[in-house]
Design an enzyme around this catalytic site. Structure first.
Site, mmCIF file in Angstrom:
data_model
loop_
_atom_site.group_PDB
_atom_site.id
_atom_site.type_symbol
_atom_site.label_atom_id
_atom_site.label_comp_id
_atom_site.label_asym_id
_atom_site.label_seq_id
_atom_site.Cartn_x
_atom_site.Cartn_y
_atom_site.Cartn_z
ATOM 1 N N ASP A 189 -6.335 0.640 6.279
ATOM 2 C CA ASP A 189 -4.883 0.789 6.214
ATOM 3 C C ASP A 189 -4.377 1.766 7.270
ATOM 4 O O ASP A 189 -4.875 2.895 7.387
ATOM 5 C CB ASP A 189 -4.456 1.291 4.836
ATOM 6 C CG ASP A 189 -4.711 0.265 3.736
ATOM 7 O OD1 ASP A 189 -5.388 -0.734 4.014
ATOM 8 O OD2 ASP A 189 -4.240 0.475 2.604
ATOM 9 N N ASP A 215 -11.453 3.172 9.086
ATOM 10 C CA ASP A 215 -10.543 2.999 7.968
ATOM 11 C C ASP A 215 -9.783 1.687 8.199
ATOM 12 O O ASP A 215 -9.778 1.148 9.313
ATOM 13 C CB ASP A 215 -9.584 4.201 7.932
ATOM 14 C CG ASP A 215 -8.506 4.052 6.896
ATOM 15 O OD1 ASP A 215 -8.822 3.622 5.768
ATOM 16 O OD2 ASP A 215 -7.345 4.358 7.210
#
Length: 407
Positions: free
Chosen positions: A196, A194
């Protein structure tokens, strides 16, 4: 196995052997000196183990017994004499055969502590024992930024160990990863992260929102989505609508504001040097992930795309939506393109929209994640250093630093 092989193995099992153990202050020439001493008795080397801790060496050599009682006595006397001359202690134990075979069910248990206390180590090792597991080997992977120790365990199933140790890890605030032993650990791997709050410290949409003057509204919707309280796609569209009218020049400003997570460059750089393929999937935006892919040399990147018309953000998205199911779908797609079996993939994320991806991967790592994610992932890392994931893969800090020096 043929009858002759069975007979050979039986003979080896019953053959007399000698275990020679040497203890003392380490210095160059200890190992060579011991085997030079043993060479005079024409013994065969069956097994060797050596450990050095704070300048103290423990050296064990399992060798075939010399023929004849006199030779064995002479061997004992010679080894003790050599050890004394070196200021070392020696212990010699006679027996038969090789080491006992390791039990079925073999796993690597990696424990990360900041710090790693005696109390937490006691709890973890007792839990391994309670599952029927035996600790065959212990090895320190790193001493900073966290203490990382790997236990080689046999005699217990990987899933059973993972379940038992997860409870102790939570109770004693350490991170524990359990992976099955085997050749796959040395095979080509794919790591997908991922973006963020994982690869970077920021939530990209909140950076855009700050320029649009709607930071508080976007932050609240983001928090609800990450906690799993809102449907991710609906919340994504709601947040993006708040960005309508922003000038496209904001994209470059947001790129400059991005802060990589500590250890991110070390993680990616080390993996790339080792031949791993590395990708990112994000519920954020390609306007940022494309730049990250180029600057960090990532093999794969996929995210949502903000629509821009006449130099302005429209508040809409274009193309395929990257949501919770989409991240898992992209993990599978990247694995297929990389030619890596899904069980050879590692996924890293922090939010509820990463759960499908974490569960689909061979190893899912919750990185400083929300409680619902920590409970569902294979393992969790709760220290703010992304490169600690390397230790879960059996990569030592010394290897990381050596790779950086020779790069």
């Amino acid at each position: 196995m043929t009858p002759s092989q069975e007979a050979h193995d039986a003979a080896q099992t019953e053959a007399p052997t000698v275990l020679v153990k040497i203890f003392g202050k380490d210095r160059p020439g200890i190992t060579a000196g011991l085997f030079d001493t043993l060479a005079a008795y024409w013994v065969d080397v069956i097994d060797i183990e050596q450990l050095v801790t704070r300048g103290r060496i423990t050296l064990c050599a399992l060798v075939s017994a010399p023929s004849g009682g006199e030779d064995e006595g002479a061997l004992r006397a010679t080894v003790h004499s050599w050890a004394e001359s070196m200021g070392m202690d020696a212990e010699i134990i006679t027996g038969t055969g090789d080491n006992q075979p390791r039990g079925l069910g073999r796993s690597h248990v990696t424990v990360l502590g900041h710090p790693l206390t005696a109390r937490s180590t006691s709890a973890i090792t007792a839990s391994i024992t309670s599952t029927g597991g035996n600790i065959d080997r212990i090895f320190r992977l790193a001493k900073y930024p966290v203490t990382a120790v790997e236990f080689d365990v046999s005699g217990a199933g990987t899933a059973e160990l993972r379940t038992a140790l997860a409870q102790e890890a939570a109770r004693h605030k350490v991170d524990v990863a359990v992976v099955a032993s085997g050749l796959h650990r040395r095979a080509q791997r794919l790591i997908v992260m991922d973006v963020d709050s994982t690869l970077i410290q920021d939530e990209v949409i909140e950076l855009f929102a700050a320029h649009a003057g709607c930071e508080a509204e976007v932050a609240e919707v983001t928090a609800q989505a990450m906690r799993g309280e809102l449907d991710f796609e609906q919340s994504l569209h709601a947040r993006v609508r708040l960005l309508a009218g922003l000038d496209e020049s904001v994209v470059e400003k947001v790129r400059e504001e991005i802060r990589l997570t500590p250890g991110a460059r070390t993680l990616v750089g080390t993996l790339k040097r080792l031949g791993y393929q590395v990708g990112v999937v994000s519920g954020g935006f390609t306007q940022v992930t494309d730049a990250l892919q180029e600057s960090m040399g990532l093999d794969f990147a996929s995210a949502n795309t903000l629509e821009v018309v006449d130099g302005k953000l429209t508040g809409r998205l274009t193309g395929e939506i990257v949501d919770r199911p989409g991240k898992a779908r992209l993990l599978r797609r990247f694995a297929e393109e990389a030619g890596v079996p899904l069980k050879q993939t590692v996924a890293i994320g922090d939010g509820a929209n990463d759960l499908d991806m974490l569960n689909a991967a061979g190893l899912g790592v919750a990185f400083n994640a929300k409680p619902v994610v920590r409970e569902a992932a294979h393992t969790a890392v709760n220290v703010p250093f992304l490169d600690t994931v390397l230790y879960l893969l059996g990569i030592t800090r010394d290897e990381v630093e050596a790779a950086e020096i020779t790069d």
